[in-house]
Scaffold this active site. Structure first.
Site, mmCIF file in Angstrom:
data_model
loop_
_atom_site.group_PDB
_atom_site.id
_atom_site.type_symbol
_atom_site.label_atom_id
_atom_site.label_comp_id
_atom_site.label_asym_id
_atom_site.label_seq_id
_atom_site.Cartn_x
_atom_site.Cartn_y
_atom_site.Cartn_z
ATOM 1 C CD GLU A 327 4.627 3.349 2.947
ATOM 2 O OE1 GLU A 327 5.017 3.153 4.103
ATOM 3 O OE2 GLU A 327 3.493 3.810 2.686
ATOM 4 C CB CYS A 328 2.724 -0.898 -2.048
ATOM 5 S SG CYS A 328 1.788 -2.266 -2.759
ATOM 6 N N GLY A 329 2.971 0.575 -4.428
ATOM 7 C CA GLY A 329 2.903 1.197 -5.736
ATOM 8 C C GLY A 329 4.001 2.213 -5.958
#
Length: 437
Positions: A327-329
């Protein structure tokens, strides 16, 4: 839903001091012998860890846009055994989105209404005196059915300033619960996504203890406790179920943004959470069914991640036969490369073709609704999910197949569709819950 008495700490806008008040209040009530259950209104990834440090109990997000009534009640039920609930609002009290979500528009006011918790408005009175009452009165009357406990005046310049401001509040019929003198040392360190993480604060315990002393000296804690109310509702829902039985979860200063209600739901359902640290060059547990890389700050540790050979080798071995999701990072770390703000290119895991850059920052913020084109751990194709996106990275290359059709809160398509390749998937949004609509 909980019948525990509670309060919601909010403000007209961000940056007015509500987090300082929140942390000081949590610790002061705890020092008085109360079991205090903290909550965060809205999709914040960072504040709950500060709440845990102050209250000694895990904090949970309550989100009226992303969550239906059943999930809201299941999360509120985590207050079992507490004497009082204290929730921190997001942004301004009435700030939300234009299009209704699962239960509302996502404002802190809606959270207070759903839970029956009176609002304590933290008001920055710098540069005004009696005029501050007009602002407070507007917030108190904007929603006539919103329970309103009173105001805490913040950044008061002098005794005369306090006297004049209180006079205005008295004329408006508003209760002043405290007046905090202006102090420049009562701010928490910040970076581009807001506050630094709790684990990074150089002396968090001393800071929280100082906030508690400050609150105790300038706020009527007994009046606050007396103002707390709640409403009794049955618990009609359940926390989210785990996407696998044994979940290797990246957990360190680079990967920490996971919603507490997800982890609680996974553990309550019997899943095993197996933490590991990519920054310490640890590989995920070899017998894990799933590797989950949360969001965080990989851009601040890109060089360390690029050199973490055991971490990358463990990911590659796992991906040959079993799922990995970022997720994201975590999504960025699964990609081919990450370019930091100085323009230096760092090799990432290479399990996806994603290349992201912080050299030219681009702001991405908002709720997301995603309909999956392909399976994601725990969900079948066609499943609708709700989440939130918040980052400053720019996509330079995204060659893999899209994972989902993604839209913002108003239904407008967004280009950050996520990616999939083999057993590996990633999204820029942080999962909150399946869509009940």
């Amino acid at each position: 839903m909980t019948d525990r008495p509670g309060l919601l700490i909010s403000a007209p806008s961000s940056g007015t001091g509500k987090t300082t008040v929140m942390l000081g209040l949590l610790r002061a009530l705890r020092e008085d012998g109360l079991a205090v259950q903290p909550f965060k209104s809205g999709p914040d990834y960072i504040d709950p860890a500060f709440h845990l440090a102050a209250a000694g109990r895990a904090s949970f997000n309550l989100d009226t846009w992303a969550m239906d009534g059943g999930l809201l009640s299941a999360i509120a039920a985590q207050a079992e055994g507490a004497d009082i609930c204290v929730a921190e609002g997001s942004m301004g009290l009435y700030d939300g989105v234009a299009t209704r979500g699962q239960s509302g528009f996502g404002s802190s006011a809606e959270t207070a209404q759903r839970m029956g918790w009176p609002v304590v408005l933290v008001l920055d009175v710098g540069g005004q005196a009696q005029s501050a009452a007009a602002t407070a009165l507007g917030f108190a009357r904007y929603a006539p059915d919103l329970p309103f406990a009173g105001v805490i005046l913040n950044r008061v310049a002098s005794a005369r300033h306090e006297r004049l401001t209180r006079l205005g509040m008295e004329r408006a019929g508003l209760t002043v619960l405290g007046a905090l003198p202006r102090r420049g040392d009562l701010t928490l360190p910040e970076r581009h996504l807001g506050l630094i993480q709790a684990v990074e604060h150089p002396d968090l315990e001393a800071a929280i203890a100082g906030y508690a002393t400050f609150l105790r000296d300038h706020v009527d804690l007994e009046a606050l406790r007396s103002a707390a109310l709640g409403q009794s509702r049955p618990n009609t829902g359940a926390l989210p179920t785990p996407p696998a039985q044994r979940i290797a979860l990246a957990r360190d200063a680079a990967f920490s943004f996971t919603y507490p209600h997800l982890l609680k739901g996974w553990r309550d359902a019997g899943a095993e959470i197996l933490p590991f640290s990519p920054l310490a060059d640890e590989a995920p547990a070899p017998d894990a069914d799933l590797v989950w890389l949360p969001g965080g700050y990989p851009e601040l540790h890109a060089g360390t991640l690029a050199a973490a050979e055991q971490f990358r080798a463990g990911l590659c071995k796992h991906a040959a036969t079993r799922p990995i999701h970022g997720e994201c990072g975590g999504y960025m770390a699964l990609g081919a490369a990450l370019i930091d703000k100085e323009g230096v290119r760092h090799q990432m895991a290479g399990l996806l073709g994603l290349v992201t850059s912080y050299e030219k920052r681009k702001f991405h913020l908002g709720y997301r609704r995603a309909v999956l084109d392909a399976p994601m751990p725990g969900f079948r194709p066609g499943s609708a999910l709700r989440g939130h996106e918040f980052h400053y990275s720019t996509i330079l290359d995204q060659p893999d197949a899209p994972l989902a059709q993604v839209a913002d809160a108003d239904g407008n398509p967004v280009p950050e569709t996520g990616s999939r390749r083999g057993h590996v998937s990633g999204t820029f949004f942080h999962l909150i819950t399946p869509d009940a609509a």
